[in-house]
Design a protein around this motif. Structure first.
Motif, PDB file in Angstrom:
ATOM      1  N   ILE A 152      19.871  -2.660   4.000  1.00  0.00           N
ATOM      2  CA  ILE A 152      18.585  -2.082   3.619  1.00  0.00           C
ATOM      3  C   ILE A 152      17.732  -1.863   4.854  1.00  0.00           C
ATOM      4  O   ILE A 152      17.831  -2.611   5.834  1.00  0.00           O
ATOM      5  CB  ILE A 152      17.862  -3.016   2.599  1.00  0.00           C
ATOM      6  N   ARG A 153      16.915  -0.797   4.821  1.00  0.00           N
ATOM      7  CA  ARG A 153      16.052  -0.481   5.980  1.00  0.00           C
ATOM      8  C   ARG A 153      14.901  -1.457   6.039  1.00  0.00           C
ATOM      9  O   ARG A 153      14.292  -1.757   5.044  1.00  0.00           O
ATOM     10  CB  ARG A 153      15.516   0.940   5.811  1.00  0.00           C
ATOM     11  N   GLY A 189       0.791  -1.222   0.000  1.00  0.00           N
ATOM     12  CA  GLY A 189       0.000   0.000   0.000  1.00  0.00           C
ATOM     13  C   GLY A 189       0.827   1.278   0.000  1.00  0.00           C
ATOM     14  O   GLY A 189       2.054   1.255  -0.103  1.00  0.00           O
ATOM     15  N   PHE A 190       0.122   2.386   0.117  1.00  0.00           N
ATOM     16  CA  PHE A 190       0.709   3.718  -0.011  1.00  0.00           C
ATOM     17  C   PHE A 190       1.856   3.968   0.973  1.00  0.00           C
ATOM     18  O   PHE A 190       2.915   4.470   0.601  1.00  0.00           O
ATOM     19  CB  PHE A 190      -0.395   4.769   0.194  1.00  0.00           C
ATOM     20  N   GLU A 191       1.642   3.599   2.237  1.00  0.00           N
ATOM     21  CA  GLU A 191       2.644   3.891   3.273  1.00  0.00           C
ATOM     22  C   GLU A 191       4.001   3.294   2.956  1.00  0.00           C
ATOM     23  O   GLU A 191       5.033   3.910   3.208  1.00  0.00           O
ATOM     24  CB  GLU A 191       2.174   3.385   4.646  1.00  0.00           C
ATOM     25  N   GLN A 192       4.011   2.076   2.423  1.00  0.00           N
ATOM     26  CA  GLN A 192       5.286   1.422   2.118  1.00  0.00           C
ATOM     27  C   GLN A 192       6.065   2.174   1.049  1.00  0.00           C
ATOM     28  O   GLN A 192       7.287   2.307   1.129  1.00  0.00           O
ATOM     29  CB  GLN A 192       5.041  -0.025   1.670  1.00  0.00           C
ATOM     30  N   LEU A 193       5.354   2.678   0.038  1.00  0.00           N
ATOM     31  CA  LEU A 193       6.041   3.422  -1.019  1.00  0.00           C
ATOM     32  C   LEU A 193       6.465   4.798  -0.538  1.00  0.00           C
ATOM     33  O   LEU A 193       7.536   5.292  -0.908  1.00  0.00           O
ATOM     34  CB  LEU A 193       5.149   3.528  -2.258  1.00  0.00           C
ATOM     35  N   LEU A 194       5.658   5.411   0.322  1.00  0.00           N
ATOM     36  CA  LEU A 194       6.060   6.688   0.910  1.00  0.00           C
ATOM     37  C   LEU A 194       7.323   6.492   1.749  1.00  0.00           C
ATOM     38  O   LEU A 194       8.261   7.296   1.684  1.00  0.00           O
ATOM     39  CB  LEU A 194       4.924   7.257   1.768  1.00  0.00           C
ATOM     40  N   SER A 195       7.353   5.416   2.501  1.00  0.00           N
ATOM     41  CA  SER A 195       8.528   5.073   3.311  1.00  0.00           C
ATOM     42  C   SER A 195       9.764   4.890   2.431  1.00  0.00           C
ATOM     43  O   SER A 195      10.873   5.307   2.780  1.00  0.00           O
ATOM     44  CB  SER A 195       8.250   3.805   4.120  1.00  0.00           C
ATOM     45  N   ALA A 196       9.566   4.259   1.259  1.00  0.00           N
ATOM     46  CA  ALA A 196      10.680   4.045   0.324  1.00  0.00           C
ATOM     47  C   ALA A 196      11.211   5.388  -0.204  1.00  0.00           C
ATOM     48  O   ALA A 196      12.422   5.582  -0.335  1.00  0.00           O
ATOM     49  CB  ALA A 196      10.229   3.166  -0.837  1.00  0.00           C
ATOM     50  N   ASN A 251      14.693   6.663   9.345  1.00  0.00           N
ATOM     51  CA  ASN A 251      13.837   6.316  10.488  1.00  0.00           C
ATOM     52  C   ASN A 251      13.367   7.554  11.240  1.00  0.00           C
ATOM     53  O   ASN A 251      12.215   7.639  11.664  1.00  0.00           O
ATOM     54  CB  ASN A 251      14.580   5.373  11.444  1.00  0.00           C
ATOM     55  N   ALA A 252      14.270   8.516  11.396  1.00  0.00           N
ATOM     56  CA  ALA A 252      13.931   9.749  12.123  1.00  0.00           C
ATOM     57  C   ALA A 252      12.848  10.535  11.382  1.00  0.00           C
ATOM     58  O   ALA A 252      11.873  11.008  11.988  1.00  0.00           O
ATOM     59  CB  ALA A 252      15.186  10.608  12.311  1.00  0.00           C
ATOM     60  N   ILE A 253      13.005  10.660  10.054  1.00  0.00           N
ATOM     61  CA  ILE A 253      12.008  11.385   9.246  1.00  0.00           C
ATOM     62  C   ILE A 253      10.671  10.655   9.298  1.00  0.00           C
ATOM     63  O   ILE A 253       9.612  11.270   9.483  1.00  0.00           O
ATOM     64  CB  ILE A 253      12.490  11.534   7.775  1.00  0.00           C
ATOM     65  N   VAL A 310      19.430   8.621   1.864  1.00  0.00           N
ATOM     66  CA  VAL A 310      19.773   9.020   3.233  1.00  0.00           C
ATOM     67  C   VAL A 310      20.101   7.755   4.022  1.00  0.00           C
ATOM     68  O   VAL A 310      19.769   6.650   3.602  1.00  0.00           O
ATOM     69  CB  VAL A 310      18.639   9.805   3.953  1.00  0.00           C
ATOM     70  N   SER A 311      20.767   7.906   5.153  1.00  0.00           N
ATOM     71  CA  SER A 311      21.111   6.746   5.976  1.00  0.00           C
ATOM     72  C   SER A 311      19.849   6.131   6.575  1.00  0.00           C
ATOM     73  O   SER A 311      18.790   6.772   6.635  1.00  0.00           O
ATOM     74  CB  SER A 311      22.049   7.172   7.104  1.00  0.00           C
TER      75      SER A 311
END
Length: 209
Positions: free
Chosen positions: A208-209, A44-51, A63-65, A57-58
């Motif tokens: 990878i995160r 879903g949307f959240e996973q792609l936004l997270s990507a 994670n902080a963002i 970035v590190s």
């Protein structure tokens, strides 16, 4: 769609056993890493936004963002669409990433339909969105949709893991690694998990995160 879906640790173990039989170097890598992680995520949307957040970035910065976006309740498509640039920048998003996040929100992707679409179609659909490249689309197919036979050869940690494991003179480029990965079909996604785990062992760094 008749593609194999990874749904449990048993699926990953089955793929790892197949790879170990197929190539003694992969067997040696598995010996060094131990059992591989499932790494299944929601789709879903959240996973792609997270990507998008994680791009360039590190892991710690991403994670902080992401934690700030969640705290501000800015992880859903409508919220992102309506958010001001100032609100998103306050969470640590760059101007470019804000543009990508809004493009994703406006794309109105039918995420349920992607669950049954062939991997090539998933990649084609997602890469139409500004800011989502082939790497992100392949990672989504691998972890959010559980596709067993997808690989992400553009990933630097996979390239470096392959360089170390196969004792190559230099890090293989995306095209060369995609070609190498053909030998690992129908378990290319498990080969990716193995190379990430091996990279982590060899370099003591998260791939990878």
């Amino acid at each position: 769609m008749d593609e194999r879906i990874i749904i449990s640790d048993a699926c990953v173990a089955e793929g790892a056993a197949w790879l170990a039989t197929a190539d003694p170097r992969l067997a040696a890598a598995l010996e060094a890493t131990g059992p591989l992680p499932l790494r299944r995520r929601k789709d879903g949307f959240e996973q792609l936004l997270s990507a998008i957040v994680s791009q360039q970035v590190s892991v710690a910065a991403a994670n902080a963002i992401w934690n700030r976006l969640r705290a501000a309740k800015l992880t859903g498509p409508r919220k992102v669409m309506w958010a001001t640039e100032e609100e998103l920048r306050a969470c640590g998003m760059s101007r470019q990433k804000i543009k990508y996040a809004k493009a994703l929100a406006e794309a109105r992707i039918d995420f349920k339909a992607l669950r049954d679409a062939p991997t090539d179609q998933v990649v084609a659909t997602l890469t139409q969105v500004s800011g989502i490249g082939v790497w992100t689309a392949e990672i989504y197919a691998m972890f959010s949709l559980g596709r067993a036979d997808v690989f992400a050869p553009g990933d630097l940690a996979l390239q470096e893991g392959a360089r170390i494991l196969f004792d190559l003179p230099e890090r293989p480029k995306e095209k060369a690694l995609r070609l190498m990965a053909e030998d690992w079909s129908p378990w290319r996604a498990v080969a990716a998990r193995l190379l990430w785990a091996y990279y982590h062992v060899a370099k003591d760094r998260e791939g990878i995160r």
